[in-house]
Design a protein around this motif. Structure first.
Motif, PDB file in Angstrom:
ATOM      1  N   VAL A  70       0.871  -1.162   0.000  1.00 32.05           N
ATOM      2  CA  VAL A  70       0.000   0.000   0.000  1.00 32.05           C
ATOM      3  C   VAL A  70       0.912   1.217   0.000  1.00 32.05           C
ATOM      4  O   VAL A  70       1.859   1.291   0.792  1.00 32.05           O
ATOM      5  N   VAL A  71       0.664   2.136  -0.919  1.00 35.74           N
ATOM      6  CA  VAL A  71       1.462   3.352  -1.016  1.00 35.74           C
ATOM      7  C   VAL A  71       0.588   4.518  -0.582  1.00 35.74           C
ATOM      8  O   VAL A  71      -0.477   4.746  -1.149  1.00 35.74           O
ATOM      9  N   TYR A  72       1.055   5.224   0.442  1.00 35.27           N
ATOM     10  CA  TYR A  72       0.328   6.381   0.954  1.00 35.27           C
ATOM     11  C   TYR A  72       0.999   7.648   0.455  1.00 35.27           C
ATOM     12  O   TYR A  72       2.225   7.768   0.508  1.00 35.27           O
ATOM     13  N   HIS A  73       0.205   8.585  -0.025  1.00 34.93           N
ATOM     14  CA  HIS A  73       0.692   9.897  -0.415  1.00 34.93           C
ATOM     15  C   HIS A  73       0.257  10.860   0.686  1.00 34.93           C
ATOM     16  O   HIS A  73      -0.933  11.091   0.876  1.00 34.93           O
ATOM     17  N   VAL A  74       1.234  11.385   1.420  1.00 36.90           N
ATOM     18  CA  VAL A  74       0.945  12.251   2.557  1.00 36.90           C
ATOM     19  C   VAL A  74       1.335  13.679   2.169  1.00 36.90           C
ATOM     20  O   VAL A  74       2.479  13.934   1.784  1.00 36.90           O
ATOM     21  N   GLY A  75       0.369  14.578   2.246  1.00 36.23           N
ATOM     22  CA  GLY A  75       0.607  15.972   1.886  1.00 36.23           C
ATOM     23  C   GLY A  75       0.870  16.830   3.107  1.00 36.23           C
ATOM     24  O   GLY A  75       0.240  16.672   4.148  1.00 36.23           O
ATOM     25  N   PHE A  76       1.831  17.743   2.974  1.00 37.71           N
ATOM     26  CA  PHE A  76       2.210  18.676   4.036  1.00 37.71           C
ATOM     27  C   PHE A  76       2.141  20.101   3.492  1.00 37.71           C
ATOM     28  O   PHE A  76       2.373  20.322   2.302  1.00 37.71           O
ATOM     29  N   PRO A  77       1.912  21.072   4.366  1.00 40.36           N
ATOM     30  CA  PRO A  77       1.972  22.464   3.919  1.00 40.36           C
ATOM     31  C   PRO A  77       3.396  22.864   3.522  1.00 40.36           C
ATOM     32  O   PRO A  77       3.602  23.682   2.640  1.00 40.36           O
ATOM     33  N   ARG A  78       4.394  22.260   4.189  1.00 39.85           N
ATOM     34  CA  ARG A  78       5.809  22.478   3.868  1.00 39.85           C
ATOM     35  C   ARG A  78       6.564  21.200   4.242  1.00 39.85           C
ATOM     36  O   ARG A  78       6.050  20.365   4.975  1.00 39.85           O
ATOM     37  N   LYS A  79       7.786  21.066   3.743  1.00 44.13           N
ATOM     38  CA  LYS A  79       8.557  19.857   4.035  1.00 44.13           C
ATOM     39  C   LYS A  79       8.967  19.862   5.510  1.00 44.13           C
ATOM     40  O   LYS A  79       9.561  20.819   5.992  1.00 44.13           O
ATOM     41  N   PRO A  80       8.646  18.784   6.228  1.00 43.08           N
ATOM     42  CA  PRO A  80       9.060  18.703   7.639  1.00 43.08           C
ATOM     43  C   PRO A  80      10.574  18.652   7.773  1.00 43.08           C
ATOM     44  O   PRO A  80      11.260  18.025   6.959  1.00 43.08           O
ATOM     45  N   TYR A  81      11.095  19.290   8.786  1.00 44.18           N
ATOM     46  CA  TYR A  81      12.551  19.317   8.997  1.00 44.18           C
ATOM     47  C   TYR A  81      13.085  17.931   9.321  1.00 44.18           C
ATOM     48  O   TYR A  81      14.250  17.647   9.071  1.00 44.18           O
ATOM     49  N   TRP A  82      12.251  17.062   9.882  1.00 44.22           N
ATOM     50  CA  TRP A  82      12.719  15.734  10.301  1.00 44.22           C
ATOM     51  C   TRP A  82      12.696  14.710   9.174  1.00 44.22           C
ATOM     52  O   TRP A  82      13.141  13.585   9.369  1.00 44.22           O
ATOM     53  N   LEU A  83      12.198  15.082   7.996  1.00 47.66           N
ATOM     54  CA  LEU A  83      12.271  14.182   6.837  1.00 47.66           C
ATOM     55  C   LEU A  83      13.577  14.418   6.098  1.00 47.66           C
ATOM     56  O   LEU A  83      13.962  15.555   5.859  1.00 47.66           O
ATOM     57  N   GLU A  84      14.232  13.357   5.716  1.00 45.55           N
ATOM     58  CA  GLU A  84      15.501  13.493   4.998  1.00 45.55           C
ATOM     59  C   GLU A  84      15.272  13.740   3.529  1.00 45.55           C
ATOM     60  O   GLU A  84      14.412  13.219   2.922  1.00 45.55           O
TER      61      GLU A  84
END
Length: 84
Positions: A70-84
């Motif tokens: 299962v592939v989830y597409h997660v949308g954010f208002p901006r890129k989280p700092y904790w994501l590489e």
């Protein structure tokens, strides 16, 4: 109210096996699920904007192998700092 125009960054998270040559281990599946949970709970909080459900049946010798993911597409208002 969530609006797609607020989405500035999309993270694609795959939970499950996609490669018949190398099956996903339980630890890899759990790590992907933990990342998904973090994306949905930490700040900035993401929202699921799309889901892909994939499966394939492979015949390897006399055995049938089912790959599921299962592939989830997660949308954010901006890129989280904790994501590489």
């Amino acid at each position: 109210m969530f609006d797609l125009t607020d989405v500035g960054f999309v993270k694609r998270i795959t939970v499950g096996s996609t490669n018949p040559e190398r099956m996903a281990t339980e630890e890899e599946v759990q790590a992907a699920a933990d990342l998904l949970n973090r994306c949905l709970s930490d700040s900035p909080k993401g929202r699921i904007i799309g889901v892909e459900k994939n499966f394939s049946i492979l015949n390897i010798g006399e055995h049938q192998v089912v790959l599921q993911c299962v592939v989830y597409h997660v949308g954010f208002p901006r890129k989280p700092y904790w994501l590489e």
